[in-house]
Design a protein around this motif. Structure first.
Motif, PDB file in Angstrom:
ATOM      1  N   LEU A 296      10.348  76.743 -36.811  1.00 26.62           N
ATOM      2  CA  LEU A 296       8.949  76.658 -35.619  1.00 26.62           C
ATOM      3  C   LEU A 296       9.609  75.752 -34.467  1.00 26.62           C
ATOM      4  CD1 LEU A 296       6.161  76.566 -37.838  1.00 26.62           C
ATOM      5  CD2 LEU A 296       7.351  78.133 -36.379  1.00 26.62           C
TER       6      LEU A 296
ATOM      7  N   THR B 188       2.111  79.970 -39.382  1.00 28.25           N
ATOM      8  CA  THR B 188       3.560  79.950 -38.431  1.00 28.25           C
ATOM      9  C   THR B 188       3.146  81.370 -37.408  1.00 28.25           C
ATOM     10  OG1 THR B 188       4.416  80.055 -41.414  1.00 28.25           O
ATOM     11  CG2 THR B 188       6.110  80.486 -38.907  1.00 28.25           C
TER      12      THR B 188
ATOM     13  N   LEU C 165      11.763  75.895 -42.711  1.00 28.41           N
ATOM     14  CA  LEU C 165      10.233  75.635 -41.621  1.00 28.41           C
ATOM     15  C   LEU C 165       9.666  75.415 -40.424  1.00 28.41           C
ATOM     16  CD1 LEU C 165       7.983  78.113 -42.069  1.00 28.41           C
ATOM     17  CD2 LEU C 165       6.474  76.579 -43.534  1.00 28.41           C
TER      18      LEU C 165
ATOM     19  N   GLN D 142       1.437  79.400 -34.696  1.00 30.85           N
ATOM     20  CA  GLN D 142       1.750  78.149 -34.142  1.00 30.85           C
ATOM     21  C   GLN D 142       3.324  78.613 -32.656  1.00 30.85           C
ATOM     22  OE1 GLN D 142       3.157  75.059 -36.665  1.00 30.85           O
ATOM     23  NE2 GLN D 142       1.312  75.037 -37.975  1.00 30.85           N
ATOM     24  N   GLN D 143       3.780  80.254 -33.618  1.00 27.59           N
ATOM     25  CA  GLN D 143       4.592  80.199 -32.543  1.00 27.59           C
ATOM     26  C   GLN D 143       3.505  80.761 -30.693  1.00 27.59           C
ATOM     27  OE1 GLN D 143       6.341  83.069 -35.337  1.00 27.59           O
ATOM     28  NE2 GLN D 143       7.980  82.030 -35.658  1.00 27.59           N
TER      29      GLN D 143
END
Length: 88
Positions: free
Chosen positions: A54, A29, A50, A32-33
């Motif tokens: 995002l 996570t 989730l 990906q951010q």
């Protein structure tokens, strides 16, 4: 990782968190951010909480039909819409 080695501007991720330990999900996570600052990500994910955390935009698809296309914030903040579309 191989997909990121080229000059990538768009990355499709299909269920990237499926079957992973919570600590691994947390790290992915975070990654990906960071990636979304550099490229467009298309995330296909059944974990709505989730995925919404995002995303900037959301598409809810049911039986091949787009039921919602719009801003993630609207979907998060509108409880009735979220329950109707996602059951959560």
């Amino acid at each position: 990782a191989r997909a990121l080695m080229g000059n990538v501007r768009f990355l499709l991720l299909d269920e990237p968190f499926e079957g992973l330990a919570p600590a691994v999900v947390a790290e992915l996570t975070r990654i990906q951010q960071e990636l979304k600052k550099e490229m467009t990500l298309l995330l296909v994910e059944q974990n709505a909480h989730l995925a919404l955390s995002l995303s900037d935009r959301a598409y809810v698809i049911s039986n091949g039909e787009i039921m919602y296309a719009g801003g993630t914030r609207e979907l998060i903040e509108d409880l009735d819409l979220r329950v109707r579309l996602l059951g959560i």
